[in-house]
Design a protein around this motif. Structure first.
Motif, PDB file in Angstrom:
ATOM      1  N   ARG A  49     -10.638   0.110   5.117  1.00  0.00           N
ATOM      2  CA  ARG A  49     -11.497   1.301   5.115  1.00  0.00           C
ATOM      3  C   ARG A  49     -10.659   2.537   5.439  1.00  0.00           C
ATOM      4  NH1 ARG A  49     -16.870  -0.848   5.563  1.00  0.00           N
ATOM      5  NH2 ARG A  49     -16.901  -2.924   6.545  1.00  0.00           N
ATOM      6  N   GLU A  50     -10.986   3.622   4.754  1.00  0.00           N
ATOM      7  CA  GLU A  50     -10.361   4.916   5.023  1.00  0.00           C
ATOM      8  C   GLU A  50     -11.076   5.568   6.206  1.00  0.00           C
ATOM      9  OE1 GLU A  50      -7.718   8.225   3.605  1.00  0.00           O
ATOM     10  OE2 GLU A  50      -7.928   6.176   2.869  1.00  0.00           O
ATOM     11  N   ILE A  51     -10.303   6.086   7.168  1.00  0.00           N
ATOM     12  CA  ILE A  51     -10.912   6.751   8.312  1.00  0.00           C
ATOM     13  C   ILE A  51     -10.259   8.112   8.543  1.00  0.00           C
ATOM     14  CG2 ILE A  51     -11.356   4.512   9.382  1.00  0.00           C
ATOM     15  CD1 ILE A  51      -9.280   5.354  11.549  1.00  0.00           C
ATOM     16  N   GLU A  52     -10.900   8.901   9.397  1.00  0.00           N
ATOM     17  CA  GLU A  52     -10.380  10.219   9.770  1.00  0.00           C
ATOM     18  C   GLU A  52     -10.172  10.258  11.283  1.00  0.00           C
ATOM     19  OE1 GLU A  52     -12.153  14.741  10.058  1.00  0.00           O
ATOM     20  OE2 GLU A  52     -12.481  13.645   8.164  1.00  0.00           O
ATOM     21  N   VAL A  53      -9.007  10.722  11.692  1.00  0.00           N
ATOM     22  CA  VAL A  53      -8.690  10.843  13.118  1.00  0.00           C
ATOM     23  C   VAL A  53      -8.242  12.270  13.408  1.00  0.00           C
ATOM     24  CG1 VAL A  53      -7.110  10.142  14.956  1.00  0.00           C
ATOM     25  CG2 VAL A  53      -8.088   8.421  13.439  1.00  0.00           C
ATOM     26  N   VAL A  54      -8.843  12.876  14.415  1.00  0.00           N
ATOM     27  CA  VAL A  54      -8.459  14.219  14.857  1.00  0.00           C
ATOM     28  C   VAL A  54      -7.668  14.069  16.154  1.00  0.00           C
ATOM     29  CG1 VAL A  54      -9.244  16.501  15.546  1.00  0.00           C
ATOM     30  CG2 VAL A  54     -10.521  15.218  13.806  1.00  0.00           C
ATOM     31  N   LEU A  55      -6.427  14.526  16.121  1.00  0.00           N
ATOM     32  CA  LEU A  55      -5.529  14.375  17.262  1.00  0.00           C
ATOM     33  C   LEU A  55      -4.801  15.687  17.511  1.00  0.00           C
ATOM     34  CD1 LEU A  55      -3.911  12.658  19.351  1.00  0.00           C
ATOM     35  CD2 LEU A  55      -2.387  12.018  17.467  1.00  0.00           C
ATOM     36  N   GLU A  56      -5.018  16.272  18.702  1.00  0.00           N
ATOM     37  CA  GLU A  56      -4.366  17.523  19.099  1.00  0.00           C
ATOM     38  C   GLU A  56      -4.520  18.603  18.034  1.00  0.00           C
ATOM     39  OE1 GLU A  56      -0.366  16.471  20.089  1.00  0.00           O
ATOM     40  OE2 GLU A  56      -0.935  15.556  22.003  1.00  0.00           O
ATOM     41  N   GLY A  57      -5.740  18.722  17.496  1.00  0.00           N
ATOM     42  CA  GLY A  57      -6.051  19.778  16.541  1.00  0.00           C
ATOM     43  C   GLY A  57      -5.676  19.473  15.108  1.00  0.00           C
ATOM     44  N   GLU A  58      -4.967  18.382  14.868  1.00  0.00           N
ATOM     45  CA  GLU A  58      -4.579  17.989  13.516  1.00  0.00           C
ATOM     46  C   GLU A  58      -5.494  16.875  13.013  1.00  0.00           C
ATOM     47  OE1 GLU A  58      -2.166  19.323  11.606  1.00  0.00           O
ATOM     48  OE2 GLU A  58      -1.608  20.774  13.161  1.00  0.00           O
ATOM     49  N   THR A  59      -5.807  16.913  11.724  1.00  0.00           N
ATOM     50  CA  THR A  59      -6.669  15.901  11.118  1.00  0.00           C
ATOM     51  C   THR A  59      -5.830  14.972  10.242  1.00  0.00           C
ATOM     52  OG1 THR A  59      -8.582  17.389  11.122  1.00  0.00           O
ATOM     53  CG2 THR A  59      -8.676  15.485   9.646  1.00  0.00           C
ATOM     54  N   TYR A  60      -6.004  13.675  10.452  1.00  0.00           N
ATOM     55  CA  TYR A  60      -5.265  12.666   9.700  1.00  0.00           C
ATOM     56  C   TYR A  60      -6.242  11.743   8.977  1.00  0.00           C
ATOM     57  CZ  TYR A  60      -1.540  14.105  12.909  1.00  0.00           C
ATOM     58  OH  TYR A  60      -0.639  14.833  13.630  1.00  0.00           O
ATOM     59  N   HIS A  61      -5.935  11.427   7.731  1.00  0.00           N
ATOM     60  CA  HIS A  61      -6.702  10.440   6.969  1.00  0.00           C
ATOM     61  C   HIS A  61      -5.769   9.276   6.637  1.00  0.00           C
ATOM     62  CE1 HIS A  61      -9.064  14.152   6.241  1.00  0.00           C
ATOM     63  NE2 HIS A  61     -10.091  13.327   6.236  1.00  0.00           N
ATOM     64  N   PHE A  62      -6.203   8.073   6.945  1.00  0.00           N
ATOM     65  CA  PHE A  62      -5.384   6.909   6.603  1.00  0.00           C
ATOM     66  C   PHE A  62      -6.268   5.676   6.472  1.00  0.00           C
ATOM     67  CE2 PHE A  62      -5.186   7.478  11.222  1.00  0.00           C
ATOM     68  CZ  PHE A  62      -5.587   6.239  11.697  1.00  0.00           C
ATOM     69  N   GLU A  63      -5.706   4.687   5.793  1.00  0.00           N
ATOM     70  CA  GLU A  63      -6.433   3.444   5.559  1.00  0.00           C
ATOM     71  C   GLU A  63      -6.154   2.450   6.679  1.00  0.00           C
ATOM     72  OE1 GLU A  63      -5.284   0.257   2.585  1.00  0.00           O
ATOM     73  OE2 GLU A  63      -6.985   1.183   1.530  1.00  0.00           O
ATOM     74  N   VAL A  64      -7.223   1.807   7.150  1.00  0.00           N
ATOM     75  CA  VAL A  64      -7.090   0.721   8.117  1.00  0.00           C
ATOM     76  C   VAL A  64      -7.252  -0.586   7.344  1.00  0.00           C
ATOM     77  CG1 VAL A  64      -7.959  -0.333  10.226  1.00  0.00           C
ATOM     78  CG2 VAL A  64      -8.082   2.161   9.938  1.00  0.00           C
ATOM     79  N   PRO A  65      -6.164  -1.332   7.132  1.00  0.00           N
ATOM     80  CA  PRO A  65      -6.266  -2.586   6.378  1.00  0.00           C
ATOM     81  C   PRO A  65      -7.171  -3.599   7.083  1.00  0.00           C
ATOM     82  CG  PRO A  65      -3.982  -1.876   6.581  1.00  0.00           C
ATOM     83  CD  PRO A  65      -4.786  -1.032   7.521  1.00  0.00           C
ATOM     84  N   ALA A  66      -7.745  -4.483   6.308  1.00  0.00           N
ATOM     85  CA  ALA A  66      -8.597  -5.532   6.871  1.00  0.00           C
ATOM     86  C   ALA A  66      -7.835  -6.306   7.941  1.00  0.00           C
ATOM     87  CB  ALA A  66      -9.055  -6.482   5.764  1.00  0.00           C
ATOM     88  N   GLY A  67      -8.464  -6.482   9.105  1.00  0.00           N
ATOM     89  CA  GLY A  67      -7.866  -7.251  10.178  1.00  0.00           C
ATOM     90  C   GLY A  67      -7.061  -6.435  11.173  1.00  0.00           C
ATOM     91  N   LYS A  68      -6.758  -5.174  10.844  1.00  0.00           N
ATOM     92  CA  LYS A  68      -5.978  -4.343  11.764  1.00  0.00           C
ATOM     93  C   LYS A  68      -6.886  -3.441  12.589  1.00  0.00           C
ATOM     94  CE  LYS A  68      -1.273  -4.211  10.202  1.00  0.00           C
ATOM     95  NZ  LYS A  68      -0.050  -3.405  10.322  1.00  0.00           N
ATOM     96  N   THR A  69      -6.404  -3.076  13.770  1.00  0.00           N
ATOM     97  CA  THR A  69      -7.155  -2.131  14.599  1.00  0.00           C
ATOM     98  C   THR A  69      -6.847  -0.708  14.153  1.00  0.00           C
ATOM     99  OG1 THR A  69      -5.429  -1.891  16.276  1.00  0.00           O
ATOM    100  CG2 THR A  69      -7.002  -3.707  16.568  1.00  0.00           C
ATOM    101  N   ILE A  70      -7.655   0.218  14.628  1.00  0.00           N
ATOM    102  CA  ILE A  70      -7.448   1.632  14.298  1.00  0.00           C
ATOM    103  C   ILE A  70      -6.108   2.110  14.836  1.00  0.00           C
ATOM    104  CG2 ILE A  70      -8.325   3.953  14.800  1.00  0.00           C
ATOM    105  CD1 ILE A  70     -11.173   2.587  14.748  1.00  0.00           C
TER     106      ILE A  70
END
Length: 368
Positions: free
Chosen positions: A280-301
């Motif tokens: 699944r593709e997710i969005e993470v906001v960290l220190e004002g920056e936005t990141y989009h990346f895929e979390v493969p099946a079985g892996k944690t965020i």
């Protein structure tokens, strides 16, 4: 937090969540345990009794992180310190025991953790503390803070170890008992004591714990709070015994150093409580920056974020600390372990990225 002690200026090489601390002193507590004390940085290190530091090391070219509880109190100790007990095949614990000397500098994440409480001089409280082995470490800081800040409160510490030689802070506890006679009672329980041991013997079972708790009563105190830290078996026994005595969950504060997250995940899978494992593709906001990346099946965020070179904070990677805490803005996740979070944090939507996997396609997380 108010601090009376003189501070030495240390350069901060890292980001806001990180510090460089210079080792001031290394004290051998037992044959397999050391306490590492640091020079105060500038500004001084702010922490609450019972919290932990995350130590960041480069060992054989690989970055490793481990959490260690602070054994000190910001109210009584001029220099913050952690206590580290060797673990069989423990990469970091053995390294710290063998190689750390005064003058060395360690990189850390700033203090975190919910195993703490507030203090007030007018409190009339009975602190009941149950510790096993290195579980005494955070309790030591809380104990000293309560004694100095709450003159009307009293403390009962039940401390379990294998033998006399394994008792961490043995001398310091004896000294505190003498200084605070009538306010601090330390009850040692040894599973394999020497032949001349006069204290409690054998494992601390429910019957022994219940008898001990019922033998100490302070009718003049109007509150009672329980702090538990140690091996899983000791913690389970203590919590179940307190529940059988009708103790409310709100009175119990516990800290675990170990969890079998893989076994918990398998149990949740077997019970049909986890979403299907999909990429699944997710969005993470960290220190004002936005990141989009895929979390493969079985892996944690967290695993996926690090794989994509997102500098997400982390420490234990087992759901016991809060270094990787984030707030779920949208979507759903399966959080395998939430022991590091308080009930109120979970209600507010916080998750632990190291033990969470996306369960919907619209997951957005803000790292706080």
């Amino acid at each position: 937090m108010f601090n009376l002690f003189k501070k030495k200026k240390e350069e901060n090489h890292l980001g806001d969540k990180y510090l460089s601390l210079k080792v001031r002193e290394v004290v051998k507590e037992t044959e397999d345990t050391v306490s590492i004390f640091f020079e105060q940085p500038e500004p001084f290190l702010e922490y609450k009794p019972g919290q932990y530091l995350t130590v960041i090391l480069d060992i054989q070219g690989k970055e490793v992180r481990r959490s260690y509880s602070l054994c000190t109190s910001p109210f009584t100790d001029p220099h913050p310190g952690i206590t580290v007990k060797r673990v069989n095949n423990g990469l970091v614990s053995n390294f710290l025991n063998d190689h750390i000397r005064p003058g060395k500098t360690l990189e850390i994440m700033k203090p975190l953790g919910n195993f703490t409480c507030d203090f007030h001089s007018k409190n009339k409280k009975h602190f009941v503390m149950v510790a096993g082995g290195s579980g005494i470490t955070p309790i030591m800081g809380i104990l000293k803070s309560a004694l100095i800040n709450e003159p009307n409160s009293k403390i009962t510490l039940i401390y379990c170890n294998r033998s006399e030689e394994q008792i961490i802070f043995h001398k310091a506890l004896n000294q505190l008992e003498d200084i605070y006679a009538g306010r601090l009672i330390v009850i040692h329980n040894l599973s394999q004591p020497s032949s001349n041991w006069k204290g409690l013997k054998g494992r601390l079972d429910a019957s022994k714990l219940k008898d001990t708790l019922e033998s100490i009563h302070y009718p003049e105190l109007d509150q009672i709070q329980y702090f538990i830290c140690g091996p899983e078996g000791l913690m389970n026994t203590t919590v179940s015994t307190l529940e059988s005595l009708g103790i409310d969950d709100n009175q119990i504060i516990k800290e675990s150093f170990y969890t079998d997250i893989e076994a918990k995940e398998e149990a949740l899978k077997s019970a049909g409580k986890l979403a299907p494992e999909l990429s699944r593709e997710i969005e993470v906001v960290l220190e004002g920056e936005t990141y989009h990346f895929e979390v493969p099946a079985g892996k944690t965020i967290l695993e996926a974020g690090l794989d994509h070179d997102v500098d997400m904070p982390y420490s234990c990677q087992s759901g016991l600390c809060t270094a990787c805490r984030g707030r779920l803005i949208s979507g759903k996740v399966d959080m395998i372990e939430d022991a590091g979070l308080s009930a109120s944090e979970i209600e507010q939507g916080y998750i632990l990225c190291c033990s969470s996997k996306p369960a919907s396609s619209d997951v957005k997380i803000k790292i706080e």
